[in-house]
Design a protein around this motif. Structure first.
Motif, short mmCIF file in Angstrom:
data_model
loop_
_atom_site.label_atom_id
_atom_site.label_comp_id
_atom_site.label_asym_id
_atom_site.label_seq_id
_atom_site.Cartn_x
_atom_site.Cartn_y
_atom_site.Cartn_z
N ASP A 166 0.83 -1.21 0.00
CA ASP A 166 0.00 0.00 0.00
C ASP A 166 0.87 1.26 0.00
O ASP A 166 0.60 2.21 -0.75
CB ASP A 166 -0.94 0.02 1.21
CG ASP A 166 -2.02 -1.04 1.11
OD1 ASP A 166 -2.42 -1.38 -0.02
OD2 ASP A 166 -2.49 -1.52 2.17
N ARG A 167 1.87 1.26 0.81
CA ARG A 167 2.78 2.41 0.89
C ARG A 167 3.50 2.61 -0.45
O ARG A 167 3.66 3.73 -0.92
CB ARG A 167 3.79 2.21 2.01
CG ARG A 167 4.64 3.43 2.27
CD ARG A 167 5.51 3.23 3.44
NE ARG A 167 4.66 3.17 4.64
CZ ARG A 167 5.13 3.02 5.85
NH1 ARG A 167 6.41 2.93 6.07
NH2 ARG A 167 4.31 2.97 6.89
N GLU A 170 1.15 4.22 -3.00
CA GLU A 170 1.02 5.67 -2.73
C GLU A 170 2.24 6.42 -3.26
O GLU A 170 2.11 7.46 -3.92
CB GLU A 170 0.88 5.92 -1.23
CG GLU A 170 -0.44 5.49 -0.65
CD GLU A 170 -0.46 5.60 0.88
OE1 GLU A 170 0.38 6.34 1.45
OE2 GLU A 170 -1.32 4.95 1.49
#
Length: 186
Positions: A166-167, A170
């Motif tokens: 997820d990081r 982003e």
């Protein structure tokens, strides 16, 4: 006195755990030598990957519509040839039928080539994404003081705490956007 020391030790353990949980819940990176990432999800869920998927689906739709149109035209021509067969000499019909078959094979080769070109474009875009992603992933590793980044699918069991997918998405969205700039400025 021993009872007081045990109580203090247990209390410190709870405080330490609370601080650790609190730091994790606020997104503070914690040092870990190993991180994992789901590269397929990272690509598919990134703005870059979504744009590529959308572009490829559009190209495939155009090709599919073209194939349906060609198929309808060839079926109509085949029907017309079948109707003409009764009025033609066998040798003459064989020549016309062979020419039709040859044209159909040529069209099939041409359309298969277009499908392969679309697949190659998808593969090339995916490779471009991962090449452009490398510095972003390296920076994430550095920030988290990791030594290695492993594909999540190759790990039998791991904690979700070391998964940075997820990081990474982003960061990649912020750094690469939908990737059109990479196409314009190779």
């Amino acid at each position: 006195m021993l009872r007081f020391a045990k109580t203090l030790a247990v209390a410190l353990m709870f405080v330490s755990a609370a601080v650790s949980v609190s730091a994790q819940s606020f997104g503070t990176p914690r040092a870990t030598p190993i991180l994992t990432v789901d590269s397929d999800r990272m690509f598919v869920e990134s703005a870059f990957g979504m744009r590529v998927t959308q572009d490829i689906e559009a190209e495939q739709s155009v090709l599919l519509a073209e194939n349906r149109k060609i198929e309808a035209e060839l079926e109509a021509e085949e029907k017309r040839l079948t109707e003409l067969r009764a009025d033609m000499e066998p040798g003459e019909f064989r020549a016309v039928a062979d020419a039709f078959d040859e044209r159909v094979q040529g069209i099939r080769v041409q359309q298969d080539g277009k499908a392969r070109a679309i697949a190659e474009t998808r593969d090339d875009q995916r490779a471009l994404f991962f090449q452009a992603a490398q510095p972003v992933l390296t920076e994430l590793m550095r920030e988290m003081r990791a030594e290695i980044l492993i594909e999540r699918r190759t790990v039998l069991i791991s904690s979700n705490a070391i998964d940075i997918t997820d990081r990474a998405i982003e960061r990649l969205d912020a750094a690469l956007g939908d990737g059109r700039d990479l196409l314009e400025n190779p």
